[in-house]
Design a protein around this motif. Structure first.
Motif, PDB file in Angstrom:
ATOM      1  N   ALA A 224      -8.088 -13.118  33.156  1.00 31.59           N
ATOM      2  CA  ALA A 224      -8.925 -11.933  32.976  1.00 31.59           C
ATOM      3  C   ALA A 224     -10.331 -12.251  32.506  1.00 31.59           C
ATOM      4  CB  ALA A 224      -8.273 -10.976  31.975  1.00 31.59           C
ATOM      5  N   TYR A 225     -10.608 -13.502  32.180  1.00 28.27           N
ATOM      6  CA  TYR A 225     -11.925 -13.822  31.623  1.00 28.27           C
ATOM      7  C   TYR A 225     -13.045 -13.577  32.634  1.00 28.27           C
ATOM      8  CZ  TYR A 225     -10.080 -15.813  27.328  1.00 28.27           C
ATOM      9  OH  TYR A 225      -9.481 -15.966  26.103  1.00 28.27           O
ATOM     10  N   GLY A 226     -12.837 -13.965  33.867  1.00 32.52           N
ATOM     11  CA  GLY A 226     -13.849 -13.712  34.885  1.00 32.52           C
ATOM     12  C   GLY A 226     -14.069 -12.236  35.120  1.00 32.52           C
ATOM     13  N   TRP A 227     -12.993 -11.464  35.139  1.00 33.32           N
ATOM     14  CA  TRP A 227     -13.111 -10.024  35.325  1.00 33.32           C
ATOM     15  C   TRP A 227     -13.783  -9.365  34.122  1.00 33.32           C
ATOM     16  CZ3 TRP A 227     -12.825  -9.018  40.083  1.00 33.32           C
ATOM     17  CH2 TRP A 227     -11.895  -9.650  40.915  1.00 33.32           C
ATOM     18  N   LEU A 228     -13.555  -9.907  32.927  1.00 27.35           N
ATOM     19  CA  LEU A 228     -14.218  -9.374  31.737  1.00 27.35           C
ATOM     20  C   LEU A 228     -15.731  -9.530  31.853  1.00 27.35           C
ATOM     21  CD1 LEU A 228     -14.261  -8.307  28.807  1.00 27.35           C
ATOM     22  CD2 LEU A 228     -13.918 -10.678  28.054  1.00 27.35           C
ATOM     23  N   VAL A 229     -16.180 -10.723  32.207  1.00 26.52           N
ATOM     24  CA  VAL A 229     -17.620 -10.960  32.352  1.00 26.52           C
ATOM     25  C   VAL A 229     -18.203 -10.098  33.466  1.00 26.52           C
ATOM     26  CG1 VAL A 229     -19.362 -12.690  32.919  1.00 26.52           C
ATOM     27  CG2 VAL A 229     -17.450 -13.298  31.426  1.00 26.52           C
ATOM     28  N   LEU A 230     -17.493 -10.015  34.597  1.00 25.26           N
ATOM     29  CA  LEU A 230     -17.986  -9.211  35.711  1.00 25.26           C
ATOM     30  C   LEU A 230     -18.073  -7.737  35.337  1.00 25.26           C
ATOM     31  CD1 LEU A 230     -18.837  -8.968  38.665  1.00 25.26           C
ATOM     32  CD2 LEU A 230     -16.404  -8.807  39.274  1.00 25.26           C
ATOM     33  N   SER A 231     -17.064  -7.240  34.648  1.00 24.86           N
ATOM     34  CA  SER A 231     -17.073  -5.823  34.272  1.00 24.86           C
ATOM     35  C   SER A 231     -18.217  -5.513  33.317  1.00 24.86           C
ATOM     36  CB  SER A 231     -15.735  -5.439  33.642  1.00 24.86           C
ATOM     37  OG  SER A 231     -15.566  -6.060  32.382  1.00 24.86           O
TER      38      SER A 231
ATOM     39  N   VAL B  50     -17.944   7.559  28.573  1.00 20.96           N
ATOM     40  CA  VAL B  50     -16.498   7.520  28.790  1.00 20.96           C
ATOM     41  C   VAL B  50     -16.114   6.978  30.168  1.00 20.96           C
ATOM     42  CG1 VAL B  50     -14.413   8.945  28.961  1.00 20.96           C
ATOM     43  CG2 VAL B  50     -15.993   9.270  27.064  1.00 20.96           C
ATOM     44  N   PRO B  51     -16.701   7.441  31.283  1.00 20.85           N
ATOM     45  CA  PRO B  51     -16.298   6.884  32.587  1.00 20.85           C
ATOM     46  C   PRO B  51     -16.515   5.377  32.691  1.00 20.85           C
ATOM     47  CG  PRO B  51     -17.529   8.914  32.892  1.00 20.85           C
ATOM     48  CD  PRO B  51     -17.676   8.542  31.453  1.00 20.85           C
ATOM     49  N   THR B  52     -17.633   4.897  32.178  1.00 20.56           N
ATOM     50  CA  THR B  52     -17.882   3.455  32.210  1.00 20.56           C
ATOM     51  C   THR B  52     -16.838   2.709  31.396  1.00 20.56           C
ATOM     52  OG1 THR B  52     -20.253   3.883  32.429  1.00 20.56           O
ATOM     53  CG2 THR B  52     -19.604   1.673  31.781  1.00 20.56           C
ATOM     54  N   LEU B  53     -16.483   3.244  30.251  1.00 18.55           N
ATOM     55  CA  LEU B  53     -15.457   2.619  29.414  1.00 18.55           C
ATOM     56  C   LEU B  53     -14.111   2.588  30.125  1.00 18.55           C
ATOM     57  CD1 LEU B  53     -14.341   1.555  26.682  1.00 18.55           C
ATOM     58  CD2 LEU B  53     -14.109   3.952  25.984  1.00 18.55           C
ATOM     59  N   ILE B  54     -13.739   3.670  30.754  1.00 18.05           N
ATOM     60  CA  ILE B  54     -12.431   3.758  31.411  1.00 18.05           C
ATOM     61  C   ILE B  54     -12.318   2.728  32.534  1.00 18.05           C
ATOM     62  CG2 ILE B  54     -10.972   5.218  32.863  1.00 18.05           C
ATOM     63  CD1 ILE B  54     -11.949   7.608  31.215  1.00 18.05           C
ATOM     64  N   PHE B  55     -13.301   2.726  33.428  1.00 15.85           N
ATOM     65  CA  PHE B  55     -13.204   1.837  34.581  1.00 15.85           C
ATOM     66  C   PHE B  55     -13.479   0.385  34.208  1.00 15.85           C
ATOM     67  CE2 PHE B  55     -14.090   5.956  36.685  1.00 15.85           C
ATOM     68  CZ  PHE B  55     -12.949   6.017  37.472  1.00 15.85           C
ATOM     69  N   GLY B  56     -14.319   0.144  33.207  1.00 22.84           N
ATOM     70  CA  GLY B  56     -14.550  -1.223  32.769  1.00 22.84           C
ATOM     71  C   GLY B  56     -13.307  -1.836  32.165  1.00 22.84           C
ATOM     72  N   ALA B  57     -12.643  -1.111  31.270  1.00 15.37           N
ATOM     73  CA  ALA B  57     -11.417  -1.615  30.670  1.00 15.37           C
ATOM     74  C   ALA B  57     -10.295  -1.731  31.696  1.00 15.37           C
ATOM     75  CB  ALA B  57     -10.993  -0.701  29.517  1.00 15.37           C
TER      76      ALA B  57
ATOM     77  N   VAL C  32     -10.466  -0.612  43.222  1.00 17.93           N
ATOM     78  CA  VAL C  32     -10.827   0.753  42.836  1.00 17.93           C
ATOM     79  C   VAL C  32     -11.679   0.778  41.571  1.00 17.93           C
ATOM     80  CG1 VAL C  32      -9.933   2.992  42.106  1.00 17.93           C
ATOM     81  CG2 VAL C  32      -8.876   1.797  44.027  1.00 17.93           C
ATOM     82  N   PRO C  33     -11.230   0.192  40.440  1.00 18.53           N
ATOM     83  CA  PRO C  33     -12.108   0.225  39.260  1.00 18.53           C
ATOM     84  C   PRO C  33     -13.403  -0.543  39.459  1.00 18.53           C
ATOM     85  CG  PRO C  33     -10.194  -1.178  38.865  1.00 18.53           C
ATOM     86  CD  PRO C  33      -9.940  -0.445  40.141  1.00 18.53           C
ATOM     87  N   LEU C  34     -13.374  -1.606  40.254  1.00 22.90           N
ATOM     88  CA  LEU C  34     -14.595  -2.369  40.495  1.00 22.90           C
ATOM     89  C   LEU C  34     -15.624  -1.534  41.234  1.00 22.90           C
ATOM     90  CD1 LEU C  34     -16.105  -5.088  40.423  1.00 22.90           C
ATOM     91  CD2 LEU C  34     -14.956  -5.668  42.577  1.00 22.90           C
ATOM     92  N   LEU C  35     -15.204  -0.848  42.292  1.00 21.15           N
ATOM     93  CA  LEU C  35     -16.122  -0.014  43.064  1.00 21.15           C
ATOM     94  C   LEU C  35     -16.595   1.195  42.259  1.00 21.15           C
ATOM     95  CD1 LEU C  35     -14.423  -0.106  46.595  1.00 21.15           C
ATOM     96  CD2 LEU C  35     -16.487  -1.313  45.851  1.00 21.15           C
ATOM     97  N   MET C  36     -15.692   1.778  41.481  1.00 20.04           N
ATOM     98  CA  MET C  36     -16.081   2.928  40.659  1.00 20.04           C
ATOM     99  C   MET C  36     -17.101   2.522  39.601  1.00 20.04           C
ATOM    100  SD  MET C  36     -14.659   5.635  41.822  1.00 20.04           S
ATOM    101  CE  MET C  36     -14.988   6.738  40.463  1.00 20.04           C
ATOM    102  N   LEU C  37     -16.876   1.384  38.965  1.00 20.55           N
ATOM    103  CA  LEU C  37     -17.810   0.910  37.939  1.00 20.55           C
ATOM    104  C   LEU C  37     -19.169   0.602  38.551  1.00 20.55           C
ATOM    105  CD1 LEU C  37     -18.077   0.159  34.943  1.00 20.55           C
ATOM    106  CD2 LEU C  37     -17.356  -2.155  35.542  1.00 20.55           C
ATOM    107  N   ALA C  38     -19.164  -0.069  39.706  1.00 18.46           N
ATOM    108  CA  ALA C  38     -20.429  -0.367  40.380  1.00 18.46           C
ATOM    109  C   ALA C  38     -21.130   0.906  40.819  1.00 18.46           C
ATOM    110  CB  ALA C  38     -20.170  -1.283  41.575  1.00 18.46           C
ATOM    111  N   GLY C  39     -20.368   1.894  41.309  1.00 17.36           N
ATOM    112  CA  GLY C  39     -20.967   3.155  41.729  1.00 17.36           C
ATOM    113  C   GLY C  39     -21.579   3.922  40.570  1.00 17.36           C
ATOM    114  N   ILE C  40     -20.900   3.941  39.427  1.00 17.56           N
ATOM    115  CA  ILE C  40     -21.434   4.627  38.253  1.00 17.56           C
ATOM    116  C   ILE C  40     -22.746   3.987  37.814  1.00 17.56           C
ATOM    117  CG2 ILE C  40     -21.030   5.039  35.791  1.00 17.56           C
ATOM    118  CD1 ILE C  40     -18.062   5.382  36.477  1.00 17.56           C
ATOM    119  N   THR C  41     -22.770   2.669  37.773  1.00 14.66           N
ATOM    120  CA  THR C  41     -23.983   1.972  37.351  1.00 14.66           C
ATOM    121  C   THR C  41     -25.122   2.210  38.331  1.00 14.66           C
ATOM    122  OG1 THR C  41     -22.687   0.266  36.229  1.00 14.66           O
ATOM    123  CG2 THR C  41     -24.956  -0.281  36.790  1.00 14.66           C
ATOM    124  N   ALA C  42     -24.831   2.131  39.626  1.00 15.30           N
ATOM    125  CA  ALA C  42     -25.877   2.341  40.626  1.00 15.30           C
ATOM    126  C   ALA C  42     -26.442   3.761  40.544  1.00 15.30           C
ATOM    127  CB  ALA C  42     -25.321   2.064  42.021  1.00 15.30           C
ATOM    128  N   ALA C  43     -25.570   4.754  40.418  1.00 13.16           N
ATOM    129  CA  ALA C  43     -26.033   6.135  40.326  1.00 13.16           C
ATOM    130  C   ALA C  43     -26.829   6.366  39.050  1.00 13.16           C
ATOM    131  CB  ALA C  43     -24.831   7.083  40.380  1.00 13.16           C
TER     132      ALA C  43
END
Length: 220
Positions: A123-130, A168-175, A189-200
């Motif tokens: 999970a370390y790589g996913w932690l840094v990416l998130s 809250v949405p960023t926290l949910i999808f990041g975790a 799904v969480p990766l795309l949602m997190l990227a979409g939230i940040t982009a928007a």
């Protein structure tokens, strides 16, 4: 623009409200969790994604009130409002400076602190990416909250109440991204949602923040 970014970076370091304070708070949160829930590795591993993301979120929250407060106190904000630089660009630079002094150091430190919570190796790589994907959204949203409360005395509590629901949405999808990565499950799904939230957030919030600043400046 570069001069403004460098100025904000220097102010953040000198004021002690960015790099040092955020990292110290993150360290305290991660260190105290094992004392509260017990040292059992299995329990810590299950809650590690949420704790790490919650600690990073709260650490980002600590320095939000300084984004525009120092400029408001010395009159620089009025000069920036009348400068040829669009206020939206000023807000974007402020958000970038906040991320460089808070979000980026937290992202770098997170894998080291994750050892204390027995985060699974996968999970370390996913932690840094998130955190790389999600912390820019925290800074931009925090800039919007700081713009709404600029000029208010002791507006830190109001700022927290305004910004936390937006986080809250960023926290949910990041975790969730880190959790699925630790369990070896699909993370699309969480990766795309997190990227979409940040982009928007990056695309829309600077305009809202600039409008809030202009409104507050008219009232002063």
């Amino acid at each position: 623009m570069i001069a403004l970014l460098l100025r904000d970076l220097r102010l953040a370091v000198r004021a002690g409200g960015g790099f040092g304070l955020g990292l110290a708070f993150f360290l305290i949160v991660v260190t105290l969790v094992p004392f509260g829930v017990g040292p059992e590795g299995g329990v810590l591993a299950r809650i590690a994604p949420g704790i790490l993301w919650l600690g990073a979120l709260l650490a980002c929250l600590l320095s939000l009130d300084r984004i525009f407060a120092l400029d408001q106190e010395d009159g620089s904000l009025d000069l920036l409002a009348t400068a040829p630089i669009p206020m939206e660009a000023v807000v974007a630079v402020k958000a970038l400076a906040h991320w460089l002094t808070t979000g980026l150091p937290l992202t770098i430190a997170a894998p080291v602190l994750a050892v204390l919570l027995h985060l699974p190796q996968g999970a370390y790589g996913w932690l840094v990416l998130s955190l790389l994907l999600g912390t820019p959204a925290l800074s931009v949203l925090g800039t919007f909250g700081a713009a709404l409360t600029v000029g208010l005395r002791r507006g830190g509590l109001l700022l927290s109440l305004l910004v936390l629901p937006l986080y809250v949405p960023t926290l949910i999808f990041g975790a969730e991204l880190v959790r699925r990565g630790a369990e070896g499950r699909t993370v699309e799904v969480p990766l795309l949602m997190l990227a979409g939230i940040t982009a928007a957030t990056i695309a829309l919030m600077p305009f809202a923040s600039a409008a809030a600043i202009r409104m507050n400046l008219r009232q002063t």
